[in-house]
Write a protein that holds these residues in place. Structure first.
Motif, mmCIF file in Angstrom:
data_model
loop_
_atom_site.group_PDB
_atom_site.id
_atom_site.type_symbol
_atom_site.label_atom_id
_atom_site.label_comp_id
_atom_site.label_asym_id
_atom_site.label_seq_id
_atom_site.Cartn_x
_atom_site.Cartn_y
_atom_site.Cartn_z
ATOM 1 N N ALA A 121 0.835 -1.207 0.000
ATOM 2 C CA ALA A 121 0.000 0.000 0.000
ATOM 3 C C ALA A 121 0.869 1.256 0.000
ATOM 4 C CB ALA A 121 -0.940 -0.005 1.204
ATOM 5 N N GLY A 122 1.891 1.273 0.854
ATOM 6 C CA GLY A 122 2.779 2.434 0.903
ATOM 7 C C GLY A 122 3.551 2.629 -0.384
ATOM 8 N N SER A 123 3.973 1.523 -0.995
ATOM 9 C CA SER A 123 4.761 1.596 -2.229
ATOM 10 C C SER A 123 3.920 1.993 -3.434
ATOM 11 C CB SER A 123 5.450 0.254 -2.494
ATOM 12 O OG SER A 123 6.367 -0.040 -1.455
ATOM 13 N N LEU A 124 2.605 1.812 -3.347
ATOM 14 C CA LEU A 124 1.732 2.268 -4.430
ATOM 15 C C LEU A 124 1.830 3.780 -4.600
ATOM 16 C CD1 LEU A 124 -1.545 0.218 -3.763
ATOM 17 C CD2 LEU A 124 0.091 -0.149 -5.619
ATOM 18 N N ASP A 125 2.054 4.483 -3.463
ATOM 19 C CA ASP A 125 2.204 5.940 -3.468
ATOM 20 C C ASP A 125 1.040 6.607 -4.206
ATOM 21 O OD1 ASP A 125 3.455 8.314 -2.751
ATOM 22 O OD2 ASP A 125 4.656 8.388 -4.593
ATOM 23 N N LEU A 126 -0.164 6.206 -3.846
ATOM 24 C CA LEU A 126 -1.354 6.715 -4.529
ATOM 25 C C LEU A 126 -1.625 8.176 -4.194
ATOM 26 C CD1 LEU A 126 -3.830 3.719 -4.147
ATOM 27 C CD2 LEU A 126 -2.421 4.329 -6.123
ATOM 28 N N ILE A 127 -2.223 8.859 -5.139
ATOM 29 C CA ILE A 127 -2.644 10.244 -4.929
ATOM 30 C C ILE A 127 -3.692 10.243 -3.816
ATOM 31 C CG2 ILE A 127 -3.812 12.213 -6.011
ATOM 32 C CD1 ILE A 127 -2.734 11.076 -8.734
ATOM 33 N N ARG A 128 -3.564 11.177 -2.882
ATOM 34 C CA ARG A 128 -4.497 11.326 -1.750
ATOM 35 C C ARG A 128 -4.555 10.088 -0.860
ATOM 36 N NH1 ARG A 128 -9.560 13.786 -5.207
ATOM 37 N NH2 ARG A 128 -8.454 15.552 -6.075
ATOM 38 N N ALA A 129 -3.429 9.411 -0.699
ATOM 39 C CA ALA A 129 -3.403 8.167 0.077
ATOM 40 C C ALA A 129 -3.675 8.413 1.553
ATOM 41 C CB ALA A 129 -2.058 7.476 -0.090
ATOM 42 N N GLU A 130 -4.670 7.713 2.052
ATOM 43 C CA GLU A 130 -5.003 7.723 3.479
ATOM 44 C C GLU A 130 -5.597 6.346 3.790
ATOM 45 O OE1 GLU A 130 -7.794 10.272 6.439
ATOM 46 O OE2 GLU A 130 -6.763 11.382 4.843
ATOM 47 N N TRP A 131 -4.744 5.455 4.295
ATOM 48 C CA TRP A 131 -5.099 4.044 4.458
ATOM 49 C C TRP A 131 -5.739 3.759 5.809
ATOM 50 C CZ3 TRP A 131 -4.915 0.918 0.362
ATOM 51 C CH2 TRP A 131 -4.140 1.328 -0.730
ATOM 52 N N SER A 132 -6.713 2.864 5.792
ATOM 53 C CA SER A 132 -7.318 2.328 7.015
ATOM 54 C C SER A 132 -6.940 0.856 7.098
ATOM 55 C CB SER A 132 -8.846 2.445 6.968
ATOM 56 O OG SER A 132 -9.242 3.788 6.921
ATOM 57 N N VAL A 133 -6.344 0.460 8.211
ATOM 58 C CA VAL A 133 -5.962 -0.935 8.419
ATOM 59 C C VAL A 133 -7.193 -1.709 8.883
ATOM 60 C CG1 VAL A 133 -4.477 -2.493 9.741
ATOM 61 C CG2 VAL A 133 -3.597 -0.263 8.984
ATOM 62 N N ASP A 134 -7.433 -2.861 8.269
ATOM 63 C CA ASP A 134 -8.597 -3.678 8.615
ATOM 64 C C ASP A 134 -8.166 -5.138 8.731
ATOM 65 O OD1 ASP A 134 -11.121 -5.133 8.550
ATOM 66 O OD2 ASP A 134 -12.008 -3.219 7.940
ATOM 67 N N SER A 135 -8.302 -5.711 9.908
ATOM 68 C CA SER A 135 -7.855 -7.089 10.149
ATOM 69 C C SER A 135 -8.773 -8.128 9.513
ATOM 70 C CB SER A 135 -7.714 -7.353 11.643
ATOM 71 O OG SER A 135 -8.972 -7.185 12.274
ATOM 72 N N ARG A 136 -9.937 -7.734 9.040
ATOM 73 C CA ARG A 136 -10.831 -8.698 8.393
ATOM 74 C C ARG A 136 -10.310 -9.129 7.029
ATOM 75 N NH1 ARG A 136 -16.233 -5.264 8.694
ATOM 76 N NH2 ARG A 136 -14.662 -3.746 8.071
ATOM 77 N N ILE A 137 -9.394 -8.353 6.454
ATOM 78 C CA ILE A 137 -8.900 -8.674 5.122
ATOM 79 C C ILE A 137 -7.484 -9.257 5.156
ATOM 80 C CG2 ILE A 137 -10.446 -7.141 3.863
ATOM 81 C CD1 ILE A 137 -8.215 -5.038 3.813
ATOM 82 N N THR A 138 -7.085 -9.811 6.313
ATOM 83 C CA THR A 138 -5.800 -10.497 6.394
ATOM 84 C C THR A 138 -5.910 -11.864 5.725
ATOM 85 O OG1 THR A 138 -6.333 -11.425 8.562
ATOM 86 C CG2 THR A 138 -5.087 -9.352 8.533
ATOM 87 N N GLU A 139 -4.746 -12.428 5.401
ATOM 88 C CA GLU A 139 -4.717 -13.716 4.708
ATOM 89 C C GLU A 139 -5.303 -14.822 5.569
ATOM 90 O OE1 GLU A 139 -5.146 -15.463 2.219
ATOM 91 O OE2 GLU A 139 -3.248 -15.277 1.132
ATOM 92 N N ARG A 140 -5.776 -15.845 4.914
ATOM 93 C CA ARG A 140 -6.274 -17.049 5.588
ATOM 94 C C ARG A 140 -5.167 -17.625 6.459
ATOM 95 N NH1 ARG A 140 -8.053 -22.419 2.241
ATOM 96 N NH2 ARG A 140 -8.511 -23.777 4.015
ATOM 97 N N ASP A 141 -5.512 -18.067 7.643
ATOM 98 C CA ASP A 141 -4.557 -18.664 8.576
ATOM 99 C C ASP A 141 -4.354 -20.131 8.203
ATOM 100 O OD1 ASP A 141 -3.096 -19.663 10.675
ATOM 101 O OD2 ASP A 141 -4.388 -18.840 12.238
ATOM 102 N N TRP A 142 -3.143 -20.472 7.790
ATOM 103 C CA TRP A 142 -2.823 -21.836 7.389
ATOM 104 C C TRP A 142 -2.273 -22.669 8.534
ATOM 105 C CZ3 TRP A 142 -3.811 -24.684 3.127
ATOM 106 C CH2 TRP A 142 -4.484 -24.015 2.106
ATOM 107 N N GLY A 143 -2.302 -22.137 9.758
ATOM 108 C CA GLY A 143 -1.954 -22.915 10.942
ATOM 109 C C GLY A 143 -0.607 -23.607 10.840
ATOM 110 N N ASP A 144 -0.612 -24.902 11.135
ATOM 111 C CA ASP A 144 0.631 -25.680 11.176
ATOM 112 C C ASP A 144 1.307 -25.810 9.811
ATOM 113 O OD1 ASP A 144 0.112 -26.053 13.867
ATOM 114 O OD2 ASP A 144 -0.730 -28.063 13.604
ATOM 115 N N LEU A 145 0.601 -25.520 8.736
ATOM 116 C CA LEU A 145 1.175 -25.675 7.403
ATOM 117 C C LEU A 145 2.017 -24.476 6.971
ATOM 118 C CD1 LEU A 145 -1.814 -27.292 5.485
ATOM 119 C CD2 LEU A 145 0.070 -28.421 6.651
ATOM 120 N N ASP A 146 1.930 -23.369 7.701
ATOM 121 C CA ASP A 146 2.637 -22.147 7.300
ATOM 122 C C ASP A 146 4.148 -22.294 7.226
ATOM 123 O OD1 ASP A 146 1.208 -20.010 6.376
ATOM 124 O OD2 ASP A 146 0.738 -19.221 8.343
#
Length: 192
Positions: A86-111
């Motif tokens: 997100a930071g490297s995109l350097d988008l015009i008018r960038a103002e990011w909101s962090v949301d934990s609902r969109i984190t990657e699927r938890d692969w548990g012991d397979l990670d």
């Protein structure tokens, strides 16, 4: 209230975990071994991943200027690789909101396991993934069904927003979940 007019979902650039997995599939477990003891949330982008994000940002900024369309709301997963993208995109008018609902699927012991370890330790559990991929969960991990519940909740919150243009920087399986929710796919359709 309705969904945003434009919703752009972007996957993070190449991460150290992506590279480690590809190397492990080729028989080189050195990078995967170095990642032991860290959570996947901490795995950074590779130099290639940063370059991918920069190029994507240039494309999106040029598109925004050309069409006069800028993002009203920007969401990013809390994982390091997504935040760096997100930071490297350097988008015009960038103002990011962090949301934990969109984190990657938890692969548990397979990670943190090599391809050989996965088959040796979790071979029987992995067979069930092919039988019922939507409901199957990796040992100590998250099913795709549970990921979809998180994404459906996120999408529902977009319904309640008053914004036209939204960008989301997240992960590969999260993008699949967006697709399943929007296309209203059944578990059987997903399996196919």
């Amino acid at each position: 209230m309705s969904m945003p007019f434009n919703l752009l979902v972007v996957r993070h650039g190449e991460s150290l975990g992506n590279l480690a997995k590809r190397m492990s599939e080729q028989g080189d477990n050195s990078l995967l071994t170095r990642l032991h003891g860290t959570h996947t949330a901490q795995w950074p982008l590779t130099n290639k991943g940063v370059a991918q994000a920069i190029e994507t940002g240039k494309f999106l900024n040029a598109l925004s200027v050309k069409n006069g369309m800028y993002f009203d709301k920007m969401y990013v997963s809390s994982y390091a690789r997504a935040s760096k993208t997100a930071g490297s995109l350097d988008l015009i008018r960038a103002e990011w909101s962090v949301d934990s609902r969109i984190t990657e699927r938890d692969w548990g012991d397979l990670d943190h396991t090599t391809e050989e370890e996965r088959q040796e330790r979790f071979g029987e559990a992995l067979k069930m993934q092919t039988v019922e991929p939507f409901f199957w969960a990796p040992p100590n991990g998250e099913s795709f069904k549970d990921l979809n519940i998180r994404i459906r909740d996120f999408i529902d919150s977009l319904h309640r927003s008053e914004v036209l243009n939204v960008i989301v920087v997240c992960h590969g399986e999260v993008m699949k979940a967006f697709r399943i929710v929007f296309l209203q796919m059944t578990p059987m359709e997903y399996a196919e």
